[in-house]
Design an enzyme around this catalytic site. Structure first.
Site, mmCIF file in Angstrom:
data_model
loop_
_atom_site.group_PDB
_atom_site.id
_atom_site.type_symbol
_atom_site.label_atom_id
_atom_site.label_comp_id
_atom_site.label_asym_id
_atom_site.label_seq_id
_atom_site.Cartn_x
_atom_site.Cartn_y
_atom_site.Cartn_z
ATOM 1 N N CYS A 1 8.179 9.503 -3.344
ATOM 2 C CA CYS A 1 7.487 10.047 -4.501
ATOM 3 C C CYS A 1 8.394 10.028 -5.718
ATOM 4 O O CYS A 1 9.434 10.671 -5.734
ATOM 5 C CB CYS A 1 7.031 11.472 -4.216
ATOM 6 S SG CYS A 1 6.188 12.180 -5.612
ATOM 7 N N ARG B 1 0.835 -1.218 0.000
ATOM 8 C CA ARG B 1 0.000 0.000 0.000
ATOM 9 C C ARG B 1 0.870 1.269 0.000
ATOM 10 O O ARG B 1 0.956 1.977 -0.989
ATOM 11 C CB ARG B 1 -0.952 -0.018 1.206
ATOM 12 C CG ARG B 1 -2.121 0.942 1.066
ATOM 13 C CD ARG B 1 -1.819 2.381 1.448
ATOM 14 N NE ARG B 1 -1.287 2.523 2.801
ATOM 15 C CZ ARG B 1 -0.780 3.659 3.261
ATOM 16 N NH1 ARG B 1 -0.720 4.733 2.498
ATOM 17 N NH2 ARG B 1 -0.279 3.716 4.484
ATOM 18 N N ASN C 1 10.061 4.358 2.348
ATOM 19 C CA ASN C 1 9.909 3.986 3.747
ATOM 20 C C ASN C 1 11.175 3.286 4.215
ATOM 21 O O ASN C 1 11.979 2.811 3.416
ATOM 22 C CB ASN C 1 8.753 2.992 3.892
ATOM 23 C CG ASN C 1 7.398 3.591 3.559
ATOM 24 O OD1 ASN C 1 7.165 4.031 2.447
ATOM 25 N ND2 ASN C 1 6.525 3.604 4.540
HETATM 26 N N1 COA Z 1 -14.146 4.456 -3.257
HETATM 27 C C1 COA Z 1 -14.736 4.624 -4.469
HETATM 28 N N2 COA Z 1 -15.392 5.738 -4.808
HETATM 29 C C2 COA Z 1 -15.468 6.728 -3.903
HETATM 30 C C3 COA Z 1 -14.884 6.601 -2.640
HETATM 31 C C4 COA Z 1 -14.194 5.424 -2.323
HETATM 32 N N3 COA Z 1 -13.601 5.242 -1.139
HETATM 33 N N4 COA Z 1 -15.106 7.728 -1.946
HETATM 34 C C5 COA Z 1 -15.815 8.545 -2.731
HETATM 35 N N5 COA Z 1 -16.051 7.935 -3.917
HETATM 36 C C6 COA Z 1 -16.775 8.489 -5.055
HETATM 37 C C7 COA Z 1 -18.155 8.993 -4.653
HETATM 38 O O1 COA Z 1 -19.117 7.973 -4.807
HETATM 39 C C8 COA Z 1 -18.364 10.119 -5.627
HETATM 40 O O2 COA Z 1 -18.717 9.557 -6.871
HETATM 41 P P1 COA Z 1 -19.773 10.279 -7.832
HETATM 42 O O3 COA Z 1 -19.124 11.600 -8.174
HETATM 43 O O4 COA Z 1 -19.893 9.335 -8.973
HETATM 44 O O5 COA Z 1 -20.994 10.426 -6.987
HETATM 45 C C9 COA Z 1 -16.953 10.712 -5.800
HETATM 46 O O6 COA Z 1 -16.068 9.659 -5.459
HETATM 47 C C10 COA Z 1 -16.675 11.912 -4.929
HETATM 48 O O7 COA Z 1 -16.998 11.596 -3.566
HETATM 49 P P2 COA Z 1 -16.767 12.575 -2.340
HETATM 50 O O8 COA Z 1 -17.386 11.972 -1.140
HETATM 51 O O9 COA Z 1 -17.189 13.959 -2.755
HETATM 52 O O10 COA Z 1 -15.227 12.502 -2.109
HETATM 53 P P3 COA Z 1 -14.120 13.624 -2.399
HETATM 54 O O11 COA Z 1 -13.957 13.758 -3.865
HETATM 55 O O12 COA Z 1 -14.421 14.843 -1.588
HETATM 56 O O13 COA Z 1 -12.827 12.909 -1.810
HETATM 57 C C11 COA Z 1 -11.646 11.707 -0.125
HETATM 58 C C12 COA Z 1 -12.535 12.889 -0.431
HETATM 59 C C13 COA Z 1 -11.238 11.728 1.329
HETATM 60 C C14 COA Z 1 -12.481 10.446 -0.384
HETATM 61 C C15 COA Z 1 -10.417 11.736 -1.079
HETATM 62 O O14 COA Z 1 -9.782 12.972 -0.989
HETATM 63 C C16 COA Z 1 -9.461 10.620 -0.790
HETATM 64 O O15 COA Z 1 -9.754 9.461 -0.987
HETATM 65 N N6 COA Z 1 -8.247 10.949 -0.295
HETATM 66 C C17 COA Z 1 -7.279 9.915 0.069
HETATM 67 C C18 COA Z 1 -5.911 10.263 -0.387
HETATM 68 C C19 COA Z 1 -5.002 9.113 -0.048
HETATM 69 O O16 COA Z 1 -5.323 7.957 -0.128
HETATM 70 N N7 COA Z 1 -3.776 9.466 0.346
HETATM 71 C C20 COA Z 1 -2.775 8.521 0.656
HETATM 72 C C21 COA Z 1 -2.919 7.951 2.010
HETATM 73 S S1 COA Z 1 -1.851 8.689 3.181
HETATM 74 ZN ZN ZN Z 2 4.268 6.317 4.982
#
Ligand code: COA
Ligand code: ZN
Length: 303
Positions: A239, A14, A248
């Protein structure tokens, strides 16, 4: 002796792969993870149930879980960013999840587009639903020792967030040096303060080796009694778009040092090198792990 047992949380599939620009086929990820389990790793973070557009490399989380052979002795976990991610994880039969926030507000806003306070409110129902479904929940606190946007982060910031994650119901906390700036002195000062407020047995340390201090930081953790460390096979991570950014702490380097000090991890280093080799053959750069590179040369494995 229990005190000499160290748990490794292998986060390569991951935290490592999410930063690789070459897309790894699902079957190869599964072979990698199976090989990690064969090497004796008992906790493996397999993937992330984020939106596939956010991290395309991990878009196959469901398929990876579906293809993995169940092993009673191995805990496979996944990161979830929200309730949608949790529902996907539950449907995939995942038994352990991780949620994530950070010690600095600006980093959290860049990562998940909400403030730190909002992120805690956002994850509260996710943790409570996961707990009532019988899942274990790990909480990541990123940028505990420094933030790419805010610079220095006070010990209190990370500790307060960790306390709130415990209040939400997290079973374990992973204290992260996301950008690899911590020195052993920083870790020493942080732990002295933190261990007055946080339960030692539920703390894991998560170091990145960007400035070459990760293993030294682990040593400080060990001296304070920490016995859970995150690492990535081969030192995956970092990155690929930021020149000089490295990954890591490598699981091989960590285990080599731990075994030499008399700690037990249950991991077979030779087998771990073979697991890393599966991924080394797929990516477009050398794996940074020092132990891996030395073993590869000795065993005449190709790059
Ligand atoms: N899996 C699949 N689809 C997802 C989802 C998930 N976990 N979460 C949201 N979606 C979809 C929603 O259904 C929506 O779809 P639609 O537009 O077709 O309705 C769309 O994505 C937007 O959803 P929303 O709730 O508005 O999410 P967002 O766009 O505001 O995103 C997060 C917020 C937190 C979900 C996003 O920024 C994110 O996943 N960040 C994680 C970054 C990451 O993993 N970083 C590394 C780890 S340290
Ligand atoms: Zn890390």
């Amino acid at each position: 002796m229990a005190d000499l047992q160290v748990q490794i949380v292998e986060v390569g599939p991951r935290d490592g792969l999410q930063n690789e620009r070459v897309r790894i086929p699902t079957a190869n990820k599964v072979s990698f993870i199976e090989a990690l389990a064969d090497a004796g790793l008992r906790r493996i973070e397999v993937s992330s149930f984020v939106h596939p557009k956010v991290i395309p490399q991990l878009a196959d989380a469901e398929q990876v879980f579906q293809k993995l052979r169940e092993r009673p002795s191995v805990r496979y976990s996944a990161l979830v960013p929200n309730m949608h991610g949790l529902e996907r994880a539950l449907a995939a039969g995942v038994k352990e999840i991780a949620i994530f926030t950070g010690a600095s507000d600006t980093f959290v806003q860049h990562n998940i587009r909400m403030t730190l306070a909002q992120s805690l409110a956002h994850f509260a129902p996710v943790v409570s639903r996961a707990k009532s479904a019988g899942l274990s929940v790990r909480g990541y606190v990123s940028t505990v020792f420094g933030c790419p946007y805010e610079g220095k982060v006070s010990a209190d910031q990370g500790i307060s967030v960790a306390e709130k994650l415990l209040d939400l119901g997290c079973d374990e906390l992973s204290i992260g040096d996301t950008i690899g700036v911590a020195t052993p002195g920083d870790v020493e000062r942080w732990l002295v303060i933190a261990l007055k407020r946080l339960p030692l047995s539920r703390l894991a340390l998560h170091f990145h080796d960007t400035r070459g201090t990760a293993l030294a930081n682990v040593m400080v953790g060990l001296q304070h009694g920490v016995r859970i460390f995150d690492a990535t096979a081969g030192g995956l991570g970092g990155c690929p778009f930021a020149p000089g950014a490295s990954g890591n702490l490598s699981t091989e380097d960590l285990i080599y040092a731990l075994h030499g000090m008399g700690y037990a991890t249950g991991v077979d280093l030779d087998k771990l090198v073979l697991a890393s080799h599966i991924i080394a053959a797929q990516i477009d750069h050398l794996l940074p792990s020092r132990y891996y590179q030395a073993a590869r040369v000795q065993a005449c494995l190709p790059e």
